[in-house]
Motif scaffolding. Structure first.
Motif, mmCIF file in Angstrom:
data_model
loop_
_atom_site.group_PDB
_atom_site.id
_atom_site.type_symbol
_atom_site.label_atom_id
_atom_site.label_comp_id
_atom_site.label_asym_id
_atom_site.label_seq_id
_atom_site.Cartn_x
_atom_site.Cartn_y
_atom_site.Cartn_z
ATOM 1 N N ASP A 142 -0.077 3.760 5.321
ATOM 2 C CA ASP A 142 -0.023 2.727 4.282
ATOM 3 C C ASP A 142 1.285 2.811 3.502
ATOM 4 N N ILE A 143 1.661 4.042 3.130
ATOM 5 C CA ILE A 143 2.893 4.247 2.368
ATOM 6 C C ILE A 143 4.110 3.878 3.214
ATOM 7 N N LYS A 145 4.333 1.668 5.529
ATOM 8 C CA LYS A 145 4.458 0.212 5.629
ATOM 9 C C LYS A 145 5.129 -0.377 4.391
ATOM 10 N N VAL A 146 4.829 0.184 3.209
ATOM 11 C CA VAL A 146 5.462 -0.289 1.973
ATOM 12 C C VAL A 146 6.962 -0.016 2.009
ATOM 13 N N LYS A 149 8.727 -2.241 4.566
ATOM 14 C CA LYS A 149 8.824 -3.631 4.134
ATOM 15 C C LYS A 149 10.117 -3.881 3.351
ATOM 16 N N LYS A 150 10.526 -2.903 2.540
ATOM 17 C CA LYS A 150 11.746 -3.061 1.740
ATOM 18 C C LYS A 150 12.978 -2.565 2.476
ATOM 19 N N ASN A 214 1.117 -1.291 -10.344
ATOM 20 C CA ASN A 214 1.083 -1.588 -8.920
ATOM 21 C C ASN A 214 1.574 -0.371 -8.136
ATOM 22 N N GLU A 216 2.533 -0.013 -5.141
ATOM 23 C CA GLU A 216 3.714 -0.236 -4.310
ATOM 24 C C GLU A 216 4.987 -0.017 -5.125
ATOM 25 N N ASP A 217 4.959 -0.415 -6.396
ATOM 26 C CA ASP A 217 6.105 -0.171 -7.276
ATOM 27 C C ASP A 217 6.318 1.331 -7.468
#
Length: 241
Positions: A142-143, A145-146, A149-150, A214, A216-217
């Motif tokens: 999960d981490i 993928k975050v 993404k950036k 959040n 993701e932040d």
């Protein structure tokens, strides 16, 4: 009044501790299974909180205590050190050490949220004995993928899992009692593969009107801090585990 920094490790030993009706863990749950020969880190967290409550009960003076229960901390650190807990995990991910691995889920907490909860707990007139502070439950996948993404393909982060059959031998119960360093911990955590752990954090919302950051932040703030401080020791293109 004492506000004690505790951990979700004092709440649960593994996902198998979940009640038969699949209810999430709450502040009422205690990790009663972990011992020194089986995941000493979890055992230390539970024993230190138990000792604090014991000292409070034996104290001749009347004082309040709140134990705050966080998962693995995420976010920017004021003291950037690659070997420091979750920073060690994240630098390992960014350098490719966990390029592939089991889909094991864990609770994660934003460090700013957890610090804010300490202040709110100290200011609150009525102490709440135990408070869970968990932003989300995530796996390294999960981490990854975050981050991907950036940062696209800049870092060889975890984004896929090995087939379960490849690490099933490490789940053998005999490994949990092994004296080989880290093997009991690895064996135990692999038993949580492909299972999503759950925590009920309604108490913190109801009593503190708490709004979580959040997650993701939080992840990206930690990654940005690692990049800024040049904390990634090396990169690997291909790593088995």
């Amino acid at each position: 009044k004492l506000v004690l920094t505790s951990s979700t490790s004092a709440v649960y030993d593994s996902i198998k501790d979940h009640k038969k009706n699949k209810e999430p863990f709450t502040e009422k749950d205690w990790n009663t299974k972990t011992e020194w020969n089986h995941n000493a880190y979890f055992a230390a967290k539970r024993l230190q909180e138990e000792k604090a409550w014991e000292l409070k009960e034996k104290s001749v003076k009347n004082w309040d205590m709140s134990a705050l229960l966080a998962g693995i901390l995420l976010g920017e650190s004021k003291h950037p050190r690659p070997s420091l807990g979750s920073y060690g995990i994240m630098t390992a991910m960014l350098s490719g050490i966990f390029r592939y691995g089991p889909n094991v889920c864990a609770p994660w907490t934003d460090v700013d949220d957890f610090a804010r909860l300490h202040i709110l707990s100290m200011q609150k007139k009525e102490s709440i004995p135990r408070v869970l502070c968990v932003n989300a439950t995530l796996s390294l996948i999960d981490i990854g993928k975050v981050i991907k993404k950036k940062h696209k393909n800049k870092f060889p982060v975890t984004y896929t899992s090995f087939p379960k059959v490849m690490y099933r031998p490490f789940m053998w119960k005999g490994f949990q009692n092994s004296k080989t360093p880290f093997l009991p911990v690895i064996s135990h955590q692999l038993r949580n593969t492909d299972k999503r752990i759950k925590f009920d954090t309604s108490l913190i919302v109801e009593n503190f009107n708490f709004k979580y950051k959040n997650i993701e932040d939080s992840i990206l703030e930690m990654v940005d801090a690692i990049i800024k401080n040049n904390m990634i020791p090396y990169k690997r293109k291909f790593v088995l585990f």
